[in-house]
Design a protein around this motif. Sequence first.
Motif, mmCIF file in Angstrom:
data_model
loop_
_atom_site.group_PDB
_atom_site.id
_atom_site.type_symbol
_atom_site.label_atom_id
_atom_site.label_comp_id
_atom_site.label_asym_id
_atom_site.label_seq_id
_atom_site.Cartn_x
_atom_site.Cartn_y
_atom_site.Cartn_z
ATOM 1 N N GLU A 58 0.736 -1.165 0.190
ATOM 2 C CA GLU A 58 0.201 0.226 0.089
ATOM 3 C C GLU A 58 0.823 1.239 0.016
ATOM 4 O O GLU A 58 0.262 2.275 -0.325
ATOM 5 C CB GLU A 58 -1.036 0.184 1.316
ATOM 6 N N ASP A 59 2.268 1.231 0.354
ATOM 7 C CA ASP A 59 2.890 2.537 0.134
ATOM 8 C C ASP A 59 3.222 2.820 -1.299
ATOM 9 O O ASP A 59 3.807 3.812 -1.299
ATOM 10 C CB ASP A 59 4.158 2.185 1.076
ATOM 11 N N GLY A 60 2.928 2.105 -2.210
ATOM 12 C CA GLY A 60 3.036 2.432 -3.390
ATOM 13 C C GLY A 60 4.752 2.147 -3.919
ATOM 14 O O GLY A 60 4.970 2.471 -5.165
ATOM 15 N N ARG A 61 5.341 1.627 -3.163
ATOM 16 C CA ARG A 61 6.826 1.653 -3.421
ATOM 17 C C ARG A 61 7.303 0.307 -3.391
ATOM 18 O O ARG A 61 8.188 -0.235 -4.094
ATOM 19 C CB ARG A 61 7.735 2.496 -2.626
ATOM 20 N N THR A 62 6.707 -0.633 -2.349
ATOM 21 C CA THR A 62 7.390 -1.965 -1.958
ATOM 22 C C THR A 62 6.576 -3.029 -2.798
ATOM 23 O O THR A 62 5.465 -3.123 -2.733
ATOM 24 C CB THR A 62 7.138 -2.052 -0.463
ATOM 25 N N VAL A 63 7.699 -3.903 -3.190
ATOM 26 C CA VAL A 63 7.112 -4.798 -4.359
ATOM 27 C C VAL A 63 7.857 -6.027 -3.583
ATOM 28 O O VAL A 63 9.010 -6.250 -3.261
ATOM 29 C CB VAL A 63 7.547 -4.548 -5.901
ATOM 30 N N LEU A 64 6.963 -7.283 -3.798
ATOM 31 C CA LEU A 64 7.496 -8.565 -3.271
ATOM 32 C C LEU A 64 7.503 -9.357 -4.897
ATOM 33 O O LEU A 64 6.559 -9.221 -5.430
ATOM 34 C CB LEU A 64 6.765 -9.289 -2.419
ATOM 35 N N SER A 81 11.570 -5.180 -3.386
ATOM 36 C CA SER A 81 12.164 -3.737 -3.884
ATOM 37 C C SER A 81 11.298 -2.796 -3.038
ATOM 38 O O SER A 81 10.089 -2.873 -2.810
ATOM 39 C CB SER A 81 11.847 -3.591 -5.351
ATOM 40 N N ARG A 82 12.173 -1.796 -2.685
ATOM 41 C CA ARG A 82 11.488 -0.653 -1.710
ATOM 42 C C ARG A 82 11.462 0.438 -2.691
ATOM 43 O O ARG A 82 11.131 1.518 -2.124
ATOM 44 C CB ARG A 82 12.372 -0.617 -0.517
ATOM 45 N N ASP A 83 11.772 0.307 -3.776
ATOM 46 C CA ASP A 83 11.762 1.791 -4.710
ATOM 47 C C ASP A 83 11.035 1.316 -6.119
ATOM 48 O O ASP A 83 11.504 1.912 -7.223
ATOM 49 C CB ASP A 83 13.149 2.198 -4.809
ATOM 50 N N GLY A 84 9.861 0.704 -5.922
ATOM 51 C CA GLY A 84 9.208 0.344 -7.313
ATOM 52 C C GLY A 84 9.815 -0.200 -8.354
ATOM 53 O O GLY A 84 9.723 -0.035 -9.438
ATOM 54 N N LEU A 334 2.438 1.658 -10.587
ATOM 55 C CA LEU A 334 2.890 2.563 -9.502
ATOM 56 C C LEU A 334 1.936 3.856 -9.439
ATOM 57 O O LEU A 334 1.155 4.245 -10.430
ATOM 58 C CB LEU A 334 4.238 2.745 -9.579
ATOM 59 N N PRO A 335 1.950 4.644 -8.234
ATOM 60 C CA PRO A 335 1.085 5.949 -8.014
ATOM 61 C C PRO A 335 1.596 6.702 -9.080
ATOM 62 O O PRO A 335 0.489 7.588 -9.261
ATOM 63 C CB PRO A 335 1.634 6.045 -6.477
ATOM 64 N N ASP A 336 2.703 7.063 -9.689
ATOM 65 C CA ASP A 336 2.824 7.865 -10.898
ATOM 66 C C ASP A 336 2.795 7.558 -12.220
ATOM 67 O O ASP A 336 2.664 8.009 -13.087
ATOM 68 C CB ASP A 336 4.376 8.445 -10.898
ATOM 69 N N ASP A 337 1.795 6.111 -12.246
ATOM 70 C CA ASP A 337 1.280 5.574 -13.731
ATOM 71 C C ASP A 337 2.174 5.032 -14.372
ATOM 72 O O ASP A 337 2.010 4.625 -15.443
ATOM 73 C CB ASP A 337 0.574 6.696 -14.394
#
Length: 380
Positions: A58-64, A81-84, A334-337
Motif C-alpha cells: 500500500e505504500d506504492g513503493r514496496t514490491v515483493l 524492492s523498496r523503490d518500485g 505504481l502511483p505515478d502511473d
Amino acid sequence: MNPMRTALMLLLAAPVFCQPPRGYTIPLIDLSRERQRQTVVDREPGQYLGHPTTVLLEDGRTVLAVYPKGHGRGAIVLKRSRDGGRTWSERLPVPDNWATSQETPTIHRVVDAKGKKRLILFSGLYPIRMSVSEDDGETWTPLAPIGNFGGVVAMASVERLRDGRYMALFHDDGRFLRGAGKPDRFIVYKTLSRDGGLTWSEPVAILSHPQAHLCEPGLVRSPDGKRIAVLLRENSRKFNSFVSFSDDEGETWSEPRELPGALTGDRHTAVYARDGRLFISFRDTTLQSFTRGDWVAWVGRFEDIEQGREGQYRVRLMQNYKQLDCCYPGVLRLPDDTILTTTYGHWSPGEPPYIVSIRLKLAELDRKARAARRGARTER
C-alpha cells in the motif's frame, strides 16, 4: 410452409460466429533493445530461474516477487524492492518447506472483513498449499494444504467480490485435482474464501471446451465493476486464446469464445492505467506473429475485449531466445502511473533464464506509436 424456406429462415436467424484472425494488424512497438528500461531482479550462473509473480504494497513503493529455482517446480525464492522495482534485495529468508514447492508460486494481497491485511502465497499440483504473512512479507507460515484438491498454476488469479469474499481460479487437466489422476479434459475451477484468504472452499468447475485446452485463467474486472472477464491460454495450439464473461460475480460464465490474434498468449496479467486503458502482458503464442515466443504486451480497452476488437497496439518487451519458454509476468501500476512488469526468459542466447523487470508509461508508448504511424505514411 416450404421445408427449404423454413430451413433458410432458421439459418438466417442463427448467430454467426466468425473465426478471428490468427495474426494481427495493429502496430507493434519494439522496446527489446531499450536496455535502460531493464532491471535484473535475479540471475544465477547455470541455474534456471522462472515464473515470477509480484505484489505491490500500500505504500506504492514496496514490491515483493516470488519465483521458483527451476521450471515451475523448485525452491521458492522471495525478493523485495523498496523503490518500485528500480533495485532489489538479496534473496530473503523463507520457511524451510518452501524448498518443496512442486509448481509455480503465486502471491496475492487480501484483506478480511475486519480490515486485517495479509499476503498469501500458493503452490500447486496436489495438494494445493498456501503460506500466509501478516506482516507484509517479513515472516511467513510454512506451506500447508488448503484442502484435499490440487491443480496447475494454483490461484493464478484472485479477485475480491462485491460482498467481500475472494474468488480464486486455477485449472487442471485431470492429473492433480484429486491426486494421481490421468490427463483428460482441461477444466477451469473456482474456489472462494469468506475469511480474507485463510480458508478456501471446495473447487467448482466453471469453464471447459470440447476441443480447445483452456487453462491459466487471468481475471480482468470491467471499469464500472459490473462485469468480470477471464482471459484463457489455449494449450492445444490450434486456436487463439479465449475469453469468458461473468455478470454475477463469478456465479455463471458465458460460453468461451476465441479472442483476436492480438490477444493470443499464455498467462495474461492485466492492469489499468490511469486513463482507463488496459496493459496486458503475456507470452506471445499468436499463431501468426513476428514476436511469437517473446515477452509482449497488449494495450487497449475493456470494450475491445468485449467486442472482439484487436485493440490499440502491441509491445515487444524483450526478445526470448528459447521458443515458448518465458513470460509468466507480474504486472503492477505504481502511483505515478508507471507500469512495472516482471518476468523470466532466456534473455541471453545459450544461457538459463533469469528474472528481469521493465518500467514504462503508456504516454511513452503512445509517442512511439504516433511516430511509427507518421513513418508509415511517409513511406507510402
